[in-house]
Design an enzyme around this catalytic site. Structure first.
Site: not given
Length: 433
Positions: A175, A178, A180, A286, A389, A412-413
């Site tokens: 979200e 929110h 982690s 999951c 470069g 995902e963490g």
């Protein structure tokens, strides 16, 4: 004799003198095999012979995934990355190849081993992390949630079409406020006071791969204070209740499509709620499957960086016409990267085998996801320096991998979060709060 030798580790007994030890070794491995081994050459593409740990089916699946990725994905990745465009027909192609939900053994899925699935993600991410992200979200997160927590009716209704890529899924957990800390989610579900058997979902999710093109949205929301999983079917949503705008102008994962999910009293039938899972156990299960795939995939991205940096260093002549590959700092960068990719892949195989035998614990996933993401990003950045470069030009590809791998290390963490998961397992002390 053996007992004496064990209790006296610093003293060879007469019976176990060096010549006897050589004789013992040769009885188990004949001298002819020593000679054969001495003629083998070092393969920098498979330094520790990972192939020896795979069965014939897994080798064939890996070859199929490599052929598809190199022939179908690689030719269009630069245009997709430049234009920030994802062609959803790619998921249909992956479905035709049997890559989607590949570890599921029914509902039109291939039913391959967990290691085979890892090999697929490795080859896809060797081209681009964005393509692997689309694959992971469809397979591990969306199809995985339905398969593990949905009713048999939901599985039969959705999984066959998702396996073919005809129906696209996404996974709504993160979200805006929110990232982690999903336990603090603000998205809520409530019983519709006017219609029996209907829940109403309201709230927002962000950084959701596939959401702008998803037909099926797996959404986690709080119902009476408890986190529950819901399947939202876009076609059922009345106008104005569901919006999934794309997030544009990303600096990484530009070849995949990322968006938000905005819900305002989205109606969901009661039978579309996962009946038997509460709390974060569901979404984390999951996510662990997806993290396992990421650990494999980031190694594929690093392998591509190694190959491109090696080829460049051999062809680029500097300082009296010498190839860059002649110089010590260049060789050290390559040696460091090859070492970590070899270790990382072996760890993936071991965790995959444990997963197949039901011996997996979540901290194992945290370890390989954190380690492989971190090392792939470190080495990709280091190998980028070999190109000087020229690394800025996207036609050399490594800069794109670097941008993608930063995201893979984050989602995902994030790696620091996984270090706290491991720290908690080591010490027994919770460090999150």
């Amino acid at each position: 004799m053996i007992r004496t030798a064990i209790h006296s580790p610093f003293r060879l007994t007469k019976q176990l003198r060096p010549s006897s030890l050589r004789t013992c070794a040769e009885s188990q491995w004949p001298r002819t095999q020593y000679r054969a081994a001495s003629t083998l050459s070092y393969d920098y593409k498979d330094p520790l012979q990972l192939r020896e740990l795979l069965d014939n089916d897994e080798i064939a699946i890996s070859s199929t995934a490599e052929e598809y990725s190199q022939q179908k994905l690689l030719p269009r990745v630069l245009a997709a990355y430049r234009d920030e465009n994802f062609d959803k027909n790619i998921l249909r192609e992956m479905g035709e190849a049997g890559f989607l939900g590949a570890t599921i053994s029914k509902y039109g899925c291939a039913g391959v081993s967990d290691v085979a699935m890892g090999l697929i993600t490795r080859e896809v991410e060797r081209v681009d992390s964005g393509y692997r992200s689309a694959l992971s979200v469809q397979s591990s997160l969306s199809m995985g949630a339905i398969h593990d927590f949905g009713t048999e009716e939901l599985k039969e209704q959705f999984l066959p079409k998702m396996a073919k890529g005809l129906t696209i899924g996404c996974f709504g957990l993160t979200e805006p406020n929110h990232g982690s800390d999903p336990g603090s989610m603000e998205t809520i579900a409530r019983v519709d006071p006017n219609r029996e058997g209907i829940y109403l979902l309201s709230g927002s999710k962000t950084w959701i791969t596939n959401s702008p093109i998803a037909d099926v949205l797996i959404v986690w929301a709080k119902l009476d204070g408890k986190i529950r999983g819901f399947l939202v079917e876009r076609a059922r949503c009345p106008p104005g209740t569901l919006e999934t705008p794309a997030i544009k102008n990303k600096t990484g994962l530009r070849a995949s499509i990322t968006g938000m999910i905005h819900m305002d009293n989205v109606p969901v039938p009661k039978e579309f709620m996962f009946p038997d899972v509460e709390g974060l156990r569901g979404p984390f299960a999951c996510l662990n499957n997806a993290r396992y795939g990421i650990a494999w995939g980031t190694m594929g991205a690093l392998e591509d960086c190694i190959e491109r940096a090696r080829e460049y260093s051999l062809s680029r002549k500097q300082f009296k016409g010498n190839p860059l590959a002649k110089y010590q700092l260049v060789q050290k960068k390559l040696a460091d990267a090859v070492t970590d990719v070899s270790f990382g892949l072996l760890a993936c195989v071991q965790v995959g085998r444990l997963k197949e035998r039901g011996r997996l614990v979540p901290e194992m996933i945290s370890m390989i996801k954190r380690q492989n993401c971190d090392r792939s990003l470190v080495h990709a950045r280091s190998l980028q320096e070999i190109l000087g470069g020229n690394a800025v030009a996207d036609e050399y590809h490594i800069g794109r991998h670097v941008a993608n791998l930063f995201v893979a290390q984050t989602y995902e963490g994030q790696s620091d979060i996984h270090s706290l998961i491991l720290g908690r397992a080591i010490t027994g002390v919770q460090a999150f709060c």
